[in-house]
Design an enzyme around this catalytic site. Structure first.
Site, PDB file in Angstrom:
ATOM      1  N   LYS A  52       0.839  -1.205   0.000  1.00  0.00           N
ATOM      2  CA  LYS A  52       0.000   0.000   0.000  1.00  0.00           C
ATOM      3  C   LYS A  52       0.877   1.260   0.000  1.00  0.00           C
ATOM      4  O   LYS A  52       0.611   2.210  -0.733  1.00  0.00           O
ATOM      5  CB  LYS A  52      -0.936  -0.004   1.218  1.00  0.00           C
ATOM      6  N   GLN A  96      -4.497  -1.398   9.475  1.00  0.00           N
ATOM      7  CA  GLN A  96      -4.402  -2.720   8.856  1.00  0.00           C
ATOM      8  C   GLN A  96      -5.015  -3.778   9.789  1.00  0.00           C
ATOM      9  O   GLN A  96      -4.683  -3.841  10.970  1.00  0.00           O
ATOM     10  CB  GLN A  96      -2.919  -3.046   8.574  1.00  0.00           C
ATOM     11  N   ASP A 119     -11.161   2.982   3.649  1.00  0.00           N
ATOM     12  CA  ASP A 119     -11.639   1.596   3.610  1.00  0.00           C
ATOM     13  C   ASP A 119     -13.164   1.537   3.729  1.00  0.00           C
ATOM     14  O   ASP A 119     -13.756   0.469   3.574  1.00  0.00           O
ATOM     15  CB  ASP A 119     -11.030   0.792   4.774  1.00  0.00           C
TER      16      ASP A 119
END
Ligand code: NAD
Length: 283
Positions: A52, A96, A119
């Protein structure tokens, strides 16, 4: 059988994101930025985070990588997230998952400002999606929709079946297909007769996390099958779909690797950019 690879689409979208990031930089005097938080040392998570961060650099975003020890306590993590929420130069905050057991992911996600949640996991962003007005939508299912559109696979009026009902893939996938006017069914671990459900699907999206569980007997002839699963095996990566068994039977299948996977990070970049572009004034 058509193989729905995402490399070309992903490259084109990232080029577009890079251009928009450059325009953003010209007008705002800074790059779009993503803060990535990793708690603990899970090796798979470390790889995801590295990928990422590298993807951010490739499109000209600023990325800050916060690595915290496994035993980080709630207060410490909360104060880091609240600091990032208050920092006007941060556009996206990604924690994460999975987190170490002593931290609740629902609680940690609730600390992220919804306007900085690429997200789309906060309750506000999930709610906006489910009322049909998404600010941003979760990355993996958004990537599936882009992939279907890229291959001109129409969804309106089609029977779409999603296997899996997780907050991050299955449920938002079903909602996004519904927003494309598909007739949507969600199957899950308690579905009584999975094959009876999946064999009705014109579009079958598989996100169950079970290696090669879907074979030709589950699939209607001429269906489109999207494989979200990712599994590391001794011989390499595989998905939830036994791709070889669908040859000559399905119309199209997305491969693992090279299908949905690369789209997830691309959509993370796109979502971060959208949050950055809509952040003026941020209040
Ligand atoms: P999860 O474990 O949270 O959810 C799995 C879902 O599948 C559950 O809702 C469960 O009810 C259903 N399920 C499990 N076994 C089943 C069965 N035998 N029959 C029918 N339904 C069943 O997983 P998730 O986070 O939604 O991820 C699913 C898969 O997608 C995993 O393999 C994961 O690694 C992969 N994934 C890939 C990406 C990507 O970028 N490509 C992103 C996220 C997840």
């Amino acid at each position: 059988m058509m193989i729905l690879k995402s490399q070309e689409l992903s490259r084109a979208l990232r080029a577009q994101i890079k251009e928009r990031a450059a325009l953003f930089r010209q007008s705002k005097g800074r790059s779009p930025s993503l803060a990535v938080i990793l708690v603990g040392q899970d090796p798979a998570s470390q790889v995801y985070v590295r990928n990422k961060v590298a993807a951010c650099e490739e499109v000209g975003f600023k990325s800050a990588h916060h690595e915290l020890p496994e035993n980080t306590d709630k207060a410490e993590l909360r104060s880091l997230i609240e600091g990032l929420n208050a920092d006007p130069t941060v556009d996206g905050i990604l924690v994460q998952l999975p987190l170490p057991k002593h931290l609740s992911s629902d609680e940690v996600i609730s600390w992220i400002s919804p306007s900085k949640d690429p997200d789309a996991l906060t309750v506000e962003n999930q709610g906006l999606l489910f009322v049909g007005r998404p600010r941003v939508a979760p990355c993996t299912p958004s990537g599936v929709i882009e992939l279907l559109k890229h291959y001109k696979i129409s969804m309106a009026g089609k029977n779409a079946v999603v296997i899996g009902r997780s907050q991050i893939v299955g449920k938002p996938m079903a909602q996004l297909l519904l927003m494309e006017n598909a007739t949507v069914t969600i199957a899950h671990s308690k579905t009584a007769d999975l094959q009876a459900v999946t064999s009705q699907a014109d579009i079958l999206v598989v996100a169950a996390g079970r290696p090669k569980m879907i074979q030709s007997q589950h699939v209607k002839k001429g269906a489109v099958v999207i494989d979200v699963g990712i599994h590391r095996t001794a011989t390499g990566l595989c998905g939830d779909v036994d791709l070889e068994s669908l040859a000559g039977h399905a119309l199209a299948v997305s491969p693992v690797p090279g299908g949905v996977g690369p789209m997830t990070i691309t959509m993370l970049l796109m979502n971060t950019l959208k949050l950055a572009e809509s952040s003026f004034p941020r209040g």
